[in-house]
Scaffold this motif. Structure first.
Motif, PDB file in Angstrom:
ATOM      1  N   GLY A 175     -53.062  -1.630 -47.087  1.00 62.53           N
ATOM      2  CA  GLY A 175     -52.432  -1.413 -45.781  1.00 62.53           C
ATOM      3  C   GLY A 175     -53.430  -1.467 -44.643  1.00 62.53           C
TER       4      GLY A 175
ATOM      5  N   ARG B 179     -53.541  -4.227 -41.645  1.00 60.05           N
ATOM      6  CA  ARG B 179     -53.538  -3.790 -40.239  1.00 60.05           C
ATOM      7  C   ARG B 179     -54.709  -4.382 -39.465  1.00 60.05           C
ATOM      8  NH1 ARG B 179     -54.985   1.883 -40.371  1.00 60.05           N
ATOM      9  NH2 ARG B 179     -57.045   0.934 -40.471  1.00 60.05           N
TER      10      ARG B 179
ATOM     11  N   GLY C  25     -45.715  -5.339 -40.732  1.00 59.21           N
ATOM     12  CA  GLY C  25     -45.643  -3.970 -41.231  1.00 59.21           C
ATOM     13  C   GLY C  25     -45.992  -3.925 -42.704  1.00 59.21           C
TER      14      GLY C  25
ATOM     15  N   PHE D 143     -45.751  -0.827 -45.500  1.00 58.90           N
ATOM     16  CA  PHE D 143     -45.383   0.564 -45.749  1.00 58.90           C
ATOM     17  C   PHE D 143     -45.533   0.866 -47.232  1.00 58.90           C
ATOM     18  CE2 PHE D 143     -43.073  -1.165 -42.195  1.00 58.90           C
ATOM     19  CZ  PHE D 143     -43.278  -0.217 -41.205  1.00 58.90           C
TER      20      PHE D 143
ATOM     21  N   ALA E 200     -44.745   3.916 -50.159  1.00 62.38           N
ATOM     22  CA  ALA E 200     -44.065   5.173 -50.473  1.00 62.38           C
ATOM     23  C   ALA E 200     -44.391   5.568 -51.909  1.00 62.38           C
ATOM     24  CB  ALA E 200     -42.560   5.014 -50.299  1.00 62.38           C
TER      25      ALA E 200
ATOM     26  N   THR F 185     -43.644  -0.590 -52.023  1.00 64.20           N
ATOM     27  CA  THR F 185     -44.141  -1.078 -50.739  1.00 64.20           C
ATOM     28  C   THR F 185     -43.010  -1.841 -50.067  1.00 64.20           C
ATOM     29  OG1 THR F 185     -44.948  -3.241 -51.498  1.00 64.20           O
ATOM     30  CG2 THR F 185     -46.478  -1.357 -51.669  1.00 64.20           C
ATOM     31  N   TYR F 186     -43.017  -1.810 -48.755  1.00 64.54           N
ATOM     32  CA  TYR F 186     -42.120  -2.644 -47.961  1.00 64.54           C
ATOM     33  C   TYR F 186     -43.010  -3.348 -46.958  1.00 64.54           C
ATOM     34  CZ  TYR F 186     -38.276  -4.360 -45.157  1.00 64.54           C
ATOM     35  OH  TYR F 186     -37.405  -5.184 -44.496  1.00 64.54           O
ATOM     36  N   GLU F 187     -43.021  -4.661 -47.036  1.00 63.61           N
ATOM     37  CA  GLU F 187     -43.961  -5.459 -46.265  1.00 63.61           C
ATOM     38  C   GLU F 187     -43.192  -6.461 -45.410  1.00 63.61           C
ATOM     39  OE1 GLU F 187     -46.809  -6.965 -49.193  1.00 63.61           O
ATOM     40  OE2 GLU F 187     -46.305  -5.242 -50.450  1.00 63.61           O
TER      41      GLU F 187
END
Length: 98
Positions: free
Chosen positions: A26, A30, A38, A40, A42, A53-55
């Protein structure tokens, strides 16, 4: 917007290392991947070995650059042996919001 969701299971006792390596991905995205909109991560509170992950990417080419880039490849080099089974990956095109 192109998306990728990954379901990742760490071997019991390896959750902290897998978590740390996902956070590195991540941070890399970034700092070095402007077309990664994005990233993310979890961790399931009831099953700390389970991560998702949510990408989000500007397009499919950006997703492919991310997946083949140093951040993602570094994750699998560092954590690949600590995973319990195959990573489940779902790619899609966002439909909401339009």
């Amino acid at each position: 917007m192109h998306t990728l969701t990954a379901i990742i299971r760490a071997r019991k006792g390896s959750e902290a290392t897998v978590r740390a390596e996902l956070l590195k991905v991540g941070a890399f995205a970034r700092d070095h991947e402007p077309e990664t909109i994005g990233f993310f991560v979890a961790q399931d509170p009831d099953d700390p070995c389970l991560f998702t992950t949510y990408e989000r990417f500007t397009d499919k080419a950006a997703m492919e650059r991310h997946n083949n880039g140093a951040g993602s490849q570094g994750f699998f080099a560092a954590a690949g042996d600590l995973l319990d089974g195959e990573v489940t990956v779902v790619t899609a095109s966002e439909v909401w919001p339009e």
